[in-house]
Structures are given as C-alpha cells and as structure tokens.
Write a protein that holds these residues in place. Structure first.
Motif, PDB file in Angstrom:
ATOM      1  N   ASN A   5     -19.985   8.930 -22.596  1.00 22.34           N
ATOM      2  CA  ASN A   5     -20.322   8.501 -23.963  1.00 22.34           C
ATOM      3  C   ASN A   5     -21.827   8.544 -24.220  1.00 22.34           C
ATOM      4  N   GLU A   6     -22.570   9.277 -23.443  1.00 24.53           N
ATOM      5  CA  GLU A   6     -24.034   9.296 -23.563  1.00 24.53           C
ATOM      6  C   GLU A   6     -24.463  10.362 -24.574  1.00 24.53           C
ATOM      7  N   SER A   7     -25.408   9.988 -25.430  1.00 26.47           N
ATOM      8  CA  SER A   7     -25.899  10.934 -26.426  1.00 26.47           C
ATOM      9  C   SER A   7     -26.920  11.876 -25.788  1.00 26.47           C
ATOM     10  N   ASP A   8     -27.219  12.945 -26.520  1.00 23.49           N
ATOM     11  CA  ASP A   8     -28.186  13.929 -26.022  1.00 23.49           C
ATOM     12  C   ASP A   8     -29.559  13.292 -25.829  1.00 23.49           C
ATOM     13  N   ALA A   9     -29.963  12.472 -26.751  1.00 25.44           N
ATOM     14  CA  ALA A   9     -31.279  11.828 -26.677  1.00 25.44           C
ATOM     15  C   ALA A   9     -31.350  10.875 -25.483  1.00 25.44           C
ATOM     16  N   ASP A  10     -30.292  10.101 -25.283  1.00 26.30           N
ATOM     17  CA  ASP A  10     -30.270   9.166 -24.152  1.00 26.30           C
ATOM     18  C   ASP A  10     -30.295   9.927 -22.812  1.00 26.30           C
ATOM     19  N   PHE A  11     -29.528  11.006 -22.760  1.00 24.85           N
ATOM     20  CA  PHE A  11     -29.480  11.796 -21.528  1.00 24.85           C
ATOM     21  C   PHE A  11     -30.842  12.423 -21.227  1.00 24.85           C
ATOM     22  N   THR A  12     -31.493  12.984 -22.238  1.00 26.28           N
ATOM     23  CA  THR A  12     -32.811  13.588 -22.073  1.00 26.28           C
ATOM     24  C   THR A  12     -33.834  12.536 -21.649  1.00 26.28           C
ATOM     25  N   SER A  13     -33.772  11.362 -22.254  1.00 21.54           N
ATOM     26  CA  SER A  13     -34.692  10.273 -21.910  1.00 21.54           C
ATOM     27  C   SER A  13     -34.488   9.823 -20.463  1.00 21.54           C
ATOM     28  N   ARG A  14     -33.252   9.667 -20.079  1.00 23.26           N
ATOM     29  CA  ARG A  14     -32.950   9.230 -18.710  1.00 23.26           C
ATOM     30  C   ARG A  14     -33.396  10.288 -17.699  1.00 23.26           C
ATOM     31  N   ARG A  15     -33.201  11.535 -18.029  1.00 24.96           N
ATOM     32  CA  ARG A  15     -33.616  12.626 -17.153  1.00 24.96           C
ATOM     33  C   ARG A  15     -35.139  12.665 -17.005  1.00 24.96           C
TER      34      ARG A  15
END
Length: 144
Positions: A5-15
C-alpha cells in the motif's frame, strides 16, 4: 522492496533515506569479498596439490579451512597409511637424487605429528631401496 500500500513518493523517500546505509554496506561488502578472495588464494597456495584436489571449492576462506581441517581429523589414519605406502613404494625414476631424498624425507616428517616417525637409519634404508641399480656404488660407499 516496495510495500503493498506504499505510494510512489513514500517509496522514493524511503529509498533515498536508506541510500547512505546501502552504500556503506556495499563498500564494506566489496572489501570483505576482496579480503576473502585473497585469504582463499593464500590457503590454497600453501596446501599440497594432492590435498587441494580432494577439497571442493568454497565461497569463504573459513568454510574452506573447515573442510581442510575435517579432511585431516577424520582421516588421519588413512592419511598415515597413504604416507607409509608412499614411502615403501617410492622409486627414483628421473631428476636429481637430492630432490628424491628430500621428497622422501619430507614424506617421513609428515608422519611425526601422528606419532609414527621413522628412525633416520630406517629412512636411509628406504631411500637406498628406492634407488635404481646405477646408484649401487653410492650405496656401497655409504655402507662402508
């Protein structure tokens, strides 16, 4: 890995947050891989060809050394038997006599840690018995 359920922005930030940790890990891993490879090469180059051929390749130096250790602890009696047979069946065929004597002496020295050391006089007789007829004068001169 991206969560369900992770958004693109959240995934990019976490990465991006983990990029530094990942880079440090990759650098340490590369250094470890190089060190491990060097250790494996040193270990393999110091072991005799016969022993090296009987041990399967491993990914780590520690694993390889454990296999070498198990080879000798499990089969010390068989190894001693092989060395003794080699001493008794050794025949000088070609090359220098000095190398032949050193080879037999080295084989006999490998028996000492197993409490199976040979007396020097007996080793000399084994060396003489392994020589061809052309060295008969050498043997006669020694006996005198």
């Amino acid at each position: 890995m991206r969560e369900e359920n992770e958004s693109d922005a959240d995934f990019t930030s976490r990465r991006r947050d983990h990029a530094e940790v990942r880079m440090k890990y990759d650098l340490k891993r590369k250094k470890w891989d190089i060190s491990n490879h060097k250790c494996l090469m040193v270990a393999k180059s110091t072991i005799s060809d016969a022993t090296r051929g009987s041990i399967l390749d491993c990914d780590t130096a520690m694993e390889y050394l454990q296999k070498v250790e198990s080879q000798f602890t499990d089969s010390s009696k068989a190894y001693a038997s092989t060395l003794i047979k080699k001493l008794f069946n050794e025949k000088h065929t070609s090359g220098g006599i000095r190398e032949h004597i050193l080879k037999m002496s080295n084989t006999a020295l490998k028996l000492k840690p197993m409490d199976l050391g040979l007396k020097d006089v007996f080793l000399i007789h084994l060396v003489f018995a392994s020589l061809p007829k052309e060295y008969e004068t050498f043997i006669v001169n020694y006996n005198m």
